[in-house]
Motif scaffolding. Structure first.
Motif, mmCIF file in Angstrom:
data_model
loop_
_atom_site.group_PDB
_atom_site.id
_atom_site.type_symbol
_atom_site.label_atom_id
_atom_site.label_comp_id
_atom_site.label_asym_id
_atom_site.label_seq_id
_atom_site.Cartn_x
_atom_site.Cartn_y
_atom_site.Cartn_z
ATOM 1 N N LEU A 20 0.835 -1.197 0.000
ATOM 2 C CA LEU A 20 0.000 0.000 0.000
ATOM 3 C C LEU A 20 0.873 1.251 0.000
ATOM 4 N N GLY A 21 1.900 1.257 0.824
ATOM 5 C CA GLY A 21 2.819 2.393 0.846
ATOM 6 C C GLY A 21 3.510 2.599 -0.486
ATOM 7 N N HIS A 22 3.923 1.495 -1.105
ATOM 8 C CA HIS A 22 4.575 1.570 -2.417
ATOM 9 C C HIS A 22 3.619 2.142 -3.460
ATOM 10 N N THR A 23 2.389 1.664 -3.477
ATOM 11 C CA THR A 23 1.406 2.120 -4.450
ATOM 12 C C THR A 23 1.081 3.595 -4.251
ATOM 13 N N LEU A 24 0.895 4.009 -3.010
ATOM 14 C CA LEU A 24 0.592 5.419 -2.741
ATOM 15 C C LEU A 24 1.755 6.322 -3.118
ATOM 16 N N ALA A 25 2.976 5.870 -2.887
ATOM 17 C CA ALA A 25 4.146 6.668 -3.266
ATOM 18 C C ALA A 25 4.239 6.812 -4.782
ATOM 19 N N GLU A 26 3.948 5.741 -5.502
ATOM 20 C CA GLU A 26 3.984 5.803 -6.965
ATOM 21 C C GLU A 26 2.884 6.728 -7.499
ATOM 22 N N LEU A 27 1.701 6.657 -6.910
ATOM 23 C CA LEU A 27 0.616 7.527 -7.349
ATOM 24 C C LEU A 27 0.919 8.990 -7.038
ATOM 25 N N ALA A 28 1.544 9.253 -5.911
ATOM 26 C CA ALA A 28 1.901 10.631 -5.562
ATOM 27 C C ALA A 28 2.945 11.182 -6.534
ATOM 28 N N ALA A 29 3.801 10.312 -7.053
ATOM 29 C CA ALA A 29 4.835 10.748 -7.989
ATOM 30 C C ALA A 29 4.255 11.085 -9.365
ATOM 31 N N LEU A 30 3.012 10.704 -9.608
ATOM 32 C CA LEU A 30 2.372 10.987 -10.897
ATOM 33 C C LEU A 30 1.741 12.378 -10.954
ATOM 34 N N ARG A 31 1.928 13.154 -9.931
ATOM 35 C CA ARG A 31 1.353 14.504 -9.893
ATOM 36 C C ARG A 31 1.848 15.312 -11.095
ATOM 37 N N GLY A 32 0.926 15.949 -11.792
ATOM 38 C CA GLY A 32 1.274 16.751 -12.958
ATOM 39 C C GLY A 32 1.262 15.982 -14.261
ATOM 40 N N PHE A 33 0.938 14.706 -14.230
ATOM 41 C CA PHE A 33 0.954 13.879 -15.434
ATOM 42 C C PHE A 33 -0.148 14.295 -16.420
ATOM 43 N N MET A 34 -1.370 14.452 -15.943
ATOM 44 C CA MET A 34 -2.485 14.757 -16.843
ATOM 45 C C MET A 34 -2.335 16.117 -17.535
ATOM 46 N N PRO A 35 -1.991 17.189 -16.820
ATOM 47 C CA PRO A 35 -1.809 18.459 -17.546
ATOM 48 C C PRO A 35 -0.713 18.371 -18.618
ATOM 49 N N LEU A 36 0.354 17.654 -18.310
ATOM 50 C CA LEU A 36 1.431 17.494 -19.278
ATOM 51 C C LEU A 36 0.969 16.647 -20.455
ATOM 52 N N LEU A 37 0.213 15.611 -20.197
ATOM 53 C CA LEU A 37 -0.296 14.745 -21.253
ATOM 54 C C LEU A 37 -1.256 15.504 -22.173
ATOM 55 N N MET A 38 -2.039 16.401 -21.625
ATOM 56 C CA MET A 38 -3.041 17.123 -22.402
ATOM 57 C C MET A 38 -2.489 18.388 -23.071
ATOM 58 N N LYS A 39 -1.227 18.660 -22.907
ATOM 59 C CA LYS A 39 -0.633 19.879 -23.462
ATOM 60 C C LYS A 39 -0.786 19.935 -24.982
ATOM 61 N N ALA A 56 8.808 8.705 -18.278
ATOM 62 C CA ALA A 56 8.997 8.261 -16.899
ATOM 63 C C ALA A 56 7.653 8.006 -16.220
ATOM 64 N N HIS A 57 6.680 8.880 -16.455
ATOM 65 C CA HIS A 57 5.346 8.680 -15.898
ATOM 66 C C HIS A 57 4.694 7.418 -16.461
ATOM 67 N N LEU A 58 4.840 7.188 -17.753
ATOM 68 C CA LEU A 58 4.248 5.995 -18.363
ATOM 69 C C LEU A 58 4.901 4.717 -17.838
ATOM 70 N N ARG A 59 6.195 4.755 -17.615
ATOM 71 C CA ARG A 59 6.865 3.591 -17.014
ATOM 72 C C ARG A 59 6.341 3.337 -15.598
ATOM 73 N N ARG A 60 6.152 4.407 -14.857
ATOM 74 C CA ARG A 60 5.624 4.294 -13.494
ATOM 75 C C ARG A 60 4.217 3.688 -13.522
#
Length: 94
Positions: A20-39, A56-60
């Motif tokens: 759970l900690g690993h998953t939450l840390a990975e999800l927190a690292a994805l912050r900013g992914f959607m705005p960048l993807l929609m640019k 890097a986000h896609l690999r994550r």
């Protein structure tokens, strides 16, 4: 309270908390992914640095996808302990 539980159950809870900690840390690292993807969709262009960040986000996300795929299957809550055991890399011989 956890000291009264059998050792195998405590181990299962520890594995669950770790994952759970690993998953939450990975999800927190994805912050900013959607705005960048929609640019590009919004009329902008990606710079080479932004493309590297996107990769890097896609690999994550690809590392997290097995967790989410398993949760979508029927009866998946019953399979979580088995899945945690299967993902535990420490059981593999080196």
């Amino acid at each position: 309270m956890t000291s009264r539980l059998p050792s195998w159950w405590r181990q299962l809870l520890l594995i669950q908390r770790r994952e759970l900690g690993h998953t939450l840390a990975e999800l927190a690292a994805l912050r900013g992914f959607m705005p960048l993807l929609m640019k590009v969709r919004n009329g902008g262009h990606w710079t080479p640095e932004e493309k590297e960040i996107l990769l890097a986000h896609l690999r994550r996300l690809s590392r997290l996808s097995p967790y989410f795929m398993l949760l979508l299957l029927p009866g998946s809550a019953l399979l979580l302990p088995l899945y945690a055991w299967w993902l535990d890399r420490r059981r593999l011989k080196r």
